[in-house]
Design a protein around this motif. Structure first.
Motif, PDB file in Angstrom:
ATOM      1  N   VAL A  82       3.548   8.508  -6.045  1.00  0.00           N
ATOM      2  CA  VAL A  82       3.908   7.641  -4.924  1.00  0.00           C
ATOM      3  C   VAL A  82       4.839   6.519  -5.364  1.00  0.00           C
ATOM      4  CG1 VAL A  82       1.832   6.208  -5.182  1.00  0.00           C
ATOM      5  CG2 VAL A  82       2.998   6.318  -2.972  1.00  0.00           C
ATOM      6  N   MET A 111     -12.794   7.179   1.626  1.00  0.00           N
ATOM      7  CA  MET A 111     -12.121   7.952   0.590  1.00  0.00           C
ATOM      8  C   MET A 111     -12.217   7.263  -0.771  1.00  0.00           C
ATOM      9  SD  MET A 111     -11.198  10.920   1.440  1.00  0.00           S
ATOM     10  CE  MET A 111     -12.810  10.978   2.231  1.00  0.00           C
ATOM     11  N   GLU A 112     -12.330   5.953  -0.772  1.00  0.00           N
ATOM     12  CA  GLU A 112     -12.673   5.279  -2.026  1.00  0.00           C
ATOM     13  C   GLU A 112     -14.177   5.105  -2.068  1.00  0.00           C
ATOM     14  OE1 GLU A 112     -12.307   1.121  -2.304  1.00  0.00           O
ATOM     15  OE2 GLU A 112     -12.115   1.085  -4.492  1.00  0.00           O
ATOM     16  N   GLY A 154       2.083   2.306  -3.332  1.00  0.00           N
ATOM     17  CA  GLY A 154       1.068   2.596  -4.338  1.00  0.00           C
ATOM     18  C   GLY A 154       0.716   1.370  -5.156  1.00  0.00           C
ATOM     19  N   THR A 196      -1.230   3.351 -10.954  1.00  0.00           N
ATOM     20  CA  THR A 196      -2.515   3.435 -10.253  1.00  0.00           C
ATOM     21  C   THR A 196      -2.362   3.797  -8.789  1.00  0.00           C
ATOM     22  OG1 THR A 196      -2.462   1.046  -9.862  1.00  0.00           O
ATOM     23  CG2 THR A 196      -3.664   1.822 -11.818  1.00  0.00           C
ATOM     24  N   GLY A 197      -1.163   4.101  -8.342  1.00  0.00           N
ATOM     25  CA  GLY A 197      -0.967   4.485  -6.943  1.00  0.00           C
ATOM     26  C   GLY A 197      -1.593   5.825  -6.598  1.00  0.00           C
ATOM     27  N   GLN A 204      -4.358   2.849   7.091  1.00  0.00           N
ATOM     28  CA  GLN A 204      -5.252   1.716   7.334  1.00  0.00           C
ATOM     29  C   GLN A 204      -5.728   1.185   5.990  1.00  0.00           C
ATOM     30  OE1 GLN A 204      -8.149   2.381  10.517  1.00  0.00           O
ATOM     31  NE2 GLN A 204      -6.592   3.404  11.759  1.00  0.00           N
ATOM     32  N   CYS A 205      -6.675   1.832   5.348  1.00  0.00           N
ATOM     33  CA  CYS A 205      -7.128   1.320   4.057  1.00  0.00           C
ATOM     34  C   CYS A 205      -6.139   1.642   2.947  1.00  0.00           C
ATOM     35  CB  CYS A 205      -8.524   1.834   3.698  1.00  0.00           C
ATOM     36  SG  CYS A 205      -8.562   3.483   2.959  1.00  0.00           S
ATOM     37  N   LEU A 227       0.832  -1.204   0.000  1.00  0.00           N
ATOM     38  CA  LEU A 227       0.000   0.000   0.000  1.00  0.00           C
ATOM     39  C   LEU A 227       0.870   1.260   0.000  1.00  0.00           C
ATOM     40  CD1 LEU A 227      -2.823  -1.053   2.501  1.00  0.00           C
ATOM     41  CD2 LEU A 227      -2.855  -1.133   0.007  1.00  0.00           C
ATOM     42  N   GLN A 237     -11.281  -3.513   5.117  1.00  0.00           N
ATOM     43  CA  GLN A 237     -11.253  -2.188   4.483  1.00  0.00           C
ATOM     44  C   GLN A 237     -10.234  -1.308   5.207  1.00  0.00           C
ATOM     45  OE1 GLN A 237     -14.525  -3.019   6.151  1.00  0.00           O
ATOM     46  NE2 GLN A 237     -14.498  -4.644   4.607  1.00  0.00           N
ATOM     47  N   GLY A 238      -9.182  -1.954   5.718  1.00  0.00           N
ATOM     48  CA  GLY A 238      -8.128  -1.186   6.380  1.00  0.00           C
ATOM     49  C   GLY A 238      -7.912  -1.571   7.825  1.00  0.00           C
ATOM     50  N   VAL A 247     -10.009  -2.564  -0.549  1.00  0.00           N
ATOM     51  CA  VAL A 247     -11.150  -1.661  -0.407  1.00  0.00           C
ATOM     52  C   VAL A 247     -10.710  -0.458   0.411  1.00  0.00           C
ATOM     53  CG1 VAL A 247     -13.485  -1.405   0.549  1.00  0.00           C
ATOM     54  CG2 VAL A 247     -12.824  -3.525  -0.611  1.00  0.00           C
ATOM     55  N   GLY A 248     -10.939   0.722  -0.138  1.00  0.00           N
ATOM     56  CA  GLY A 248     -10.478   1.950   0.500  1.00  0.00           C
ATOM     57  C   GLY A 248     -11.473   2.494   1.508  1.00  0.00           C
ATOM     58  N   GLY A 249     -11.709   1.740   2.552  1.00  0.00           N
ATOM     59  CA  GLY A 249     -12.646   2.166   3.592  1.00  0.00           C
ATOM     60  C   GLY A 249     -14.057   1.689   3.293  1.00  0.00           C
ATOM     61  N   CYS A 267     -10.015   6.991   7.970  1.00  0.00           N
ATOM     62  CA  CYS A 267      -9.646   5.813   8.750  1.00  0.00           C
ATOM     63  C   CYS A 267      -8.820   6.112   9.992  1.00  0.00           C
ATOM     64  CB  CYS A 267      -8.819   4.842   7.909  1.00  0.00           C
ATOM     65  SG  CYS A 267      -9.666   4.048   6.550  1.00  0.00           S
ATOM     66  N   ASP A 320     -10.909   0.356  -9.058  1.00  0.00           N
ATOM     67  CA  ASP A 320     -10.587   1.069 -10.294  1.00  0.00           C
ATOM     68  C   ASP A 320      -9.180   0.769 -10.799  1.00  0.00           C
ATOM     69  OD1 ASP A 320     -10.262   4.418 -11.530  1.00  0.00           O
ATOM     70  OD2 ASP A 320     -11.529   2.833 -12.332  1.00  0.00           O
ATOM     71  N   ASP A 321      -8.414   0.011 -10.023  1.00  0.00           N
ATOM     72  CA  ASP A 321      -7.062  -0.327 -10.440  1.00  0.00           C
ATOM     73  C   ASP A 321      -6.999  -1.688 -11.125  1.00  0.00           C
ATOM     74  OD1 ASP A 321      -5.859   0.799  -7.186  1.00  0.00           O
ATOM     75  OD2 ASP A 321      -6.402   1.959  -8.962  1.00  0.00           O
ATOM     76  N   ARG A 361      -3.028   7.280 -14.164  1.00  0.00           N
ATOM     77  CA  ARG A 361      -3.593   6.001 -13.757  1.00  0.00           C
ATOM     78  C   ARG A 361      -3.846   5.073 -14.939  1.00  0.00           C
ATOM     79  NH1 ARG A 361      -5.826   4.773  -9.423  1.00  0.00           N
ATOM     80  NH2 ARG A 361      -7.605   3.841 -10.470  1.00  0.00           N
ATOM     81  N   ARG A 376     -17.145  -2.084 -15.907  1.00  0.00           N
ATOM     82  CA  ARG A 376     -16.794  -1.527 -14.604  1.00  0.00           C
ATOM     83  C   ARG A 376     -17.530  -0.206 -14.406  1.00  0.00           C
ATOM     84  NH1 ARG A 376     -10.872  -1.508 -13.014  1.00  0.00           N
ATOM     85  NH2 ARG A 376     -10.601  -0.795 -15.162  1.00  0.00           N
ATOM     86  N   PRO A 393      -1.131   7.616  -0.535  1.00  0.00           N
ATOM     87  CA  PRO A 393      -0.174   8.148  -1.514  1.00  0.00           C
ATOM     88  C   PRO A 393      -0.124   9.675  -1.528  1.00  0.00           C
ATOM     89  CG  PRO A 393      -1.336   6.288  -2.464  1.00  0.00           C
ATOM     90  CD  PRO A 393      -2.002   6.581  -1.158  1.00  0.00           C
ATOM     91  N   TYR A 398      -7.264  -1.436  -5.854  1.00  0.00           N
ATOM     92  CA  TYR A 398      -8.641  -1.120  -5.547  1.00  0.00           C
ATOM     93  C   TYR A 398      -9.465  -1.345  -6.809  1.00  0.00           C
ATOM     94  CZ  TYR A 398      -6.173   1.057  -1.640  1.00  0.00           C
ATOM     95  OH  TYR A 398      -5.354   1.277  -0.563  1.00  0.00           O
ATOM     96  N   PHE A 449      -5.986   4.283   0.995  1.00  0.00           N
ATOM     97  CA  PHE A 449      -6.454   4.999  -0.190  1.00  0.00           C
ATOM     98  C   PHE A 449      -5.970   6.437  -0.216  1.00  0.00           C
ATOM     99  CE2 PHE A 449      -8.960   4.595  -3.919  1.00  0.00           C
ATOM    100  CZ  PHE A 449      -9.505   5.836  -4.197  1.00  0.00           C
TER     101      PHE A 449
END
Lengths: 796, 162
Positions: free
Chosen positions: B78, A196-197, A21, B37-38, B102-103, A18, A492-493, A246-248, B140, A27-28, B31, A275, B108, A25, B105
């Protein structure tokens, strides 16, 4: 078996990728030949779709399709299933994945545009023309049951979705005989998740044409698979649901959404991956959230401050549909009576429809609502009797040594709600010491010299955590000696993979870096539930514990048979089974043992051994584990501007045995900051026609680092008897009492003016109004009202 | 439909030549077109900070820029923060030590902003660090651990890179 890692501040195994980077997620995800989608959503809160015209959209170069409900077949047109049906739901209304005739909230999906990329898809979505016949709109749950109220649904006779009750003892008698009776009206609005995601869904038809893989930024892939298969009338075997990074989540990603039906249907129809990614505006409009709950309550007490009973009637804004059943409003009743021993309780909560996006749990779910009501009432009693706010809590706590404690409430199945363990007084005492509670007066005086008013507030809470029935884990030693743990748990974190790695490391005498954890894939483990209610560390951790113990025993047994000795003579060190005493070089690597049990052509496995150095466990979790704690907050108020700053914050938290202090403290910190947001910043504002006026971060405020004081956290550990780890959940305890603690502190700061607050969020204009008028501010800004929902500052 | 423009820029030290539509956001270019994609998109209106990259050495919101505006510029994402040998930077390591993610997101963007701060001023105080972190929304962590991590690096070495 040594516990070297469990309980220690082990760094997360999730971190390196993480930090680089390299997270993947939604979208990646690489989706070769994939197409991107954008939804056409209702722009009105209630109406009938009279006509649609997608010809211009379809003609745009790069657009592959524009699908309305009828284009995708009956599955896109029939009502979606409810995640948790309940017999008390009078109107179990859910939406169809794409609206066919009636729309009931701004943001409700009507059509899907699929194009080469999102830019073109959005261009095309903007070209889809929709003609509506507007219908009357209801936006204020407080008057949704008035006979004259508009109906959220055409053809409905009323807006009541359910009425829920909670009671024990004889409240009428308790009130009749009480020395002190106080009434209060309390209103609370929470807000959105704002991970945030945002949400996202990607559907990939299987290369062999047999089914589909659904990637979703979800907290509950197993729930998605179950409900989607049921809705499509498919064998579950054709459907694989996976959560990537998963971003949260924070709650709303544990709902089964229309997008999770429409996107796979479109992918199947086109024969290509599709998607859809939610943008922030969609998160505001079309992701579930929590909104208003309003109560008229009374508390009865005696002259020594002993609380006797609470009774009252409340109303809860469900939004336009109930995809999550009534779990959210139920979770605002279960927490009564909190950490206090009450003789009687009598509550009734009307759950009503409004023309806004459905509500469902956001971090803490209904517990923060219940906690705010209880804690405001406790403060009122303290003030009426001239008692210290901490002291009154001490007098009313369920005493230590009285556990397990049956509160008087019953679950739906008739069993008694029981607190399994706790020491509420120890949490309060420790919090008071760390907060310097006894020395507060001096701080108040010093602040006054700086022209600000400083106050201190206390709030205590109880939280049911670690709900069952299970969350599964397979622990497998691979032929190269590395361990692969597979869990149904979705993260999710929270760091669940690290917890599981710590547990495996302890059991198998290896280090956590040698454990790879994969998760949240219905194709990898047969059963799972979802991440909500602070349950996963307990549920999945217990399964990992049990499975790893079985793997350890099997390794020792196999080694013993190969080395011709007793299992008890052996232990595992650095991935090698060795004799406890004697030459170390006559041991056997786990890798070798695993290879043995993987099977060699033509050679039978050793007698009595099943294939694989592995075990799968779904630890049965019955009763919930009771977490608890006390928060003490200090605020400073500028009486000229109404600005409120949180200047000190102490948490003493009991989540049983702490599995990893870094992770637990991280959850508490995040939870407290979310609670600060609920107390002072976050409010979803709608106008009287149901238009969301909060749709970006200029209009909806999330707490930033500049708003947060240093938060001090300490622990009390009363192990839960209900799981092998003795652990309790820690994900939501930071949020649950935060608004109550801060509003309590705010009132304390403005005692001299007689300013009182019986609602949250509290804004500077509320503070000014309370100071100047010496009154109690109760009303969350009404959604239907003059000024289009904008706040007016008293005095111009 | 607009004609694609040719752009030439440097990303994480590598020269990049590309043709992009004028309206293509820098974030999407990084991206999707460069597969980096970071850098994440959290709000698309410049508030959350998840999309923050370094543009000629200064933190910038890649969701508020078009790729064509980066023509001739040096971008660091990042993915460019770790050392040549792939070792995590001091700041990245401190983030893990202090559980400042934590998550992951928002991470970066925060790393970029704090790396920039530590490059420019090797020993920023807590208030300065907090001010930089307040340009980012994190749902988070509650921010505290990020501030501790940056303080720990500030105390240790000058530039936050390995």
């Amino acid at each position: 078996m040594a516990t070297r890692y469990l309980g220690a501040a082990v760094r997360r195994v999730e971190d390196p990728r993480l930090l680089r980077g390299e997270g993947r997620y939604l979208d990646d995800l690489a989706l070769p030949a994939g197409l991107e989608a954008a939804f056409v959503r209702s722009t009105i809160a209630h109406g009938l779709i009279r006509a649609v015209d997608a010809s211009a959209a379809r003609a745009l170069p790069g657009v592959h399709a524009v699908y309305f409900a009828q284009d995708l077949g009956p599955a896109a047109m029939r009502q979606m299933p409810i995640a948790a049906p309940h017999p008390l739901l009078i109107q179990p209304r859910t939406q169809a994945p794409l609206a066919t005739d009636e729309v009931c909230y701004v943001g409700q999906p009507i059509a899907l545009v699929i194009a080469n990329n999102r830019y073109i898809a959005e261009d095309a979505a903007a070209l889809v023309a929709i003609d509506y016949d507007p219908l009357p709109v209801v936006t204020d749950c407080r008057c949704a049951l008035d006979p004259s109220a508009a109906h959220a649904h055409r053809g409905a006779e009323h807006n009541r979705a359910a009425t829920l009750t909670a009671h024990f003892g004889d409240a009428a008698a308790a009130f009749a005989g009480a020395t002190l009776r106080l009434a209060e009206r309390i209103e609370m609005q929470r807000g959105g998740a704002h991970s945030m995601e945002g949400r996202g869904v990607a559907a990939v038809p299987s290369p062999d044409g047999m089914g589909i893989t659904l990637w979703s930024s979800t907290q509950a892939p197993y729930m998605i698979r179950r409900l989607l298969a049921a809705h499509l009338d498919w064998d579950e075997s054709r459907l694989r649901a996976v959560a990537p990074d998963v971003g949260g989540g924070f709650g709303p990603k544990a709902v089964f959404y229309p997008e999770e039906v429409v996107v796979p249907l479109a992918a199947l129809k086109l024969g290509r991956p599709v998607r859809w990614i939610e943008d922030r505006r969609e998160h505001f409009q079309a992701t579930t959230q929590q909104r208003l709950q309003a109560w008229d309550v009374e508390v009865a007490a005696d002259s020594t401050g002993r609380l006797i009973a609470i009774r009252g009637r409340g109303v809860h804004d469900a939004g336009a549909f109930v995809p999550y059943g009534v779990l959210l409003p139920l979770s605002s009743l279960w927490p009564f009576p909190g950490p206090y021993a009450l003789q009687a309780l009598d509550l009734s909560l009307d759950v009503v429809f409004t023309n806004m996006v459905p509500t469902s749990p956001v971090r803490g779910a209904g517990r923060p609502y219940a906690n705010f009501v209880i804690e405001r009432l406790v403060d009122r009693v303290a003030d009426a009797l001239g008692l210290d706010r901490a002291e009154i809590r001490r007098r009313n706590f369920v005493p230590r040594g009285n556990f397990p404690y049956a509160t008087g409430m019953t679950y739906r199945d008739g069993s008694k709600v029981t607190y399994d363990s706790g020491d509420f007084e120890a949490c309060l005492d420790k919090a008071m010491r760390r907060a310097g509670y006894a020395d507060f007066a001096a701080r108040r005086v010093a602040a006054a010299k700086r022209g600000v008013r400083r106050g201190i507030g206390v709030a205590s809470y109880v939280e049911d955590t670690g709900a069952g029935p299970f969350e599964g884990v397979t622990v497998r030693v691979q032929p190269n000696g590395r361990v692969h743990a597979v869990t149904s748990a979705a993260s999710q974190g929270q760091g669940h993979a690290t917890i599981i790695a710590q547990i495996c490391a302890d059991a198998l005498g290896i280090s956590p870096e040698n454990v790879t954890v994969t998760s949240a894939d219905t194709g990898a483990l047969a059963y799972g539930m979802g991440t909500y209610g602070s349950r996963v560390a307990v549920a999945a951790g217990s399964s990992a514990f049990n499975a790893a113990a079985v793997v350890r025993a099997k390794a020792l047994r196999l080694a013993a048979s190969l080395l011709q000795c007793a299992s008890d003579d052996l232990t595992i060190l650095e991935g090698r089974v060795v004799r406890r005493s004697g030459p170390a070089d006559t041991g056997l690597d786990l890798a070798l043992l695993a290879a043995q049990l993987s099977g060699t052509p033509g050679i039978p496995l050793p007698d009595g051994f099943a294939p694989g150095l592995e075990a799968t466990d779904y630890a049965p979790i019955g009763a919930t584990a009771t977490a608890s704690g006390t928060h003490i907050a200090e605020v400073e108020v500028d009486p000229a501007t109404g600005a409120v700053a949180v200047v000190a914050y102490v948490v003493v938290h009991d989540c049983g045995n702490v599995l990893n202090p870094l992770l637990v403290d991280g959850q508490i910190l995040g939870g407290v900051v979310h609670g600060i947001g609920n107390a002072l910043f976050e409010q979803m504002v709608y106008d009287s026609t149901g238009q969301p006026l909060s749709s970006n971060y200029g209009e909806y405020l999330l707490p930033l680092a500049s708003e947060i004081p240093l938060i001090d956290i300490a622990h009390i550990e009363t192990p839960s008897p209900h799981n092998p780890l003795g652990a309790k959940g820690a994900g939501e305890g930071g949020t649950i009492p935060a608004a109550a603690a801060i509003v309590s502190a705010l009132e304390d700061a403005l005692r001299e003016e007689g300013a009182r607050f019986a609602k949250h969020p509290v804004f500077p204009e509320d503070v000014i109004e309370a100071i100047h008028l010496g009154l109690c501010v109760r009303e969350v800004v009404p959604s239907a009202g003059a000024g289009g929902g904008l706040l007016e500052i008293a005095g111009g | 439909m607009s004609e694609p423009h040719a752009i030439a820029l440097s990303v994480n030290g590598r020269a990049v030549d590309a043709k992009v539509e004028p309206r293509r956001l820098l974030a999407d270019f990084l991206r999707r077109d460069l597969n980096l994609t970071g850098t994440h998109i959290g709000c698309e209106h410049g508030v959350c900070g998840a999309c923050t990259i370094l543009l000629d050495g200064t933190p910038a919101r890649s969701c508020l820029m078009f790729a064509v505006q980066a023509d001739g510029c040096e971008i660091v994402t990042v993915e460019g923060l770790a050392g040549e040998n792939g070792n995590l930077s001091s700041l990245q390591q401190a983030f893990s030590e202090h559980h400042a993610l934590q998550c992951g997101f928002c991470t970066p963007g925060v790393l970029i902003s704090l790396t920039s701060l530590l490059d420019a001023s090797p020993d920023p105080d807590e208030a300065t660090i907090r001010d930089v972190v307040s340009g980012h929304i994190c749902r988070c962590t509650g921010y505290q651990a990020m501030i501790h991590a940056a303080r720990a690096v500030a105390g240790r070495d000058a530039c936050g890179r390995s």
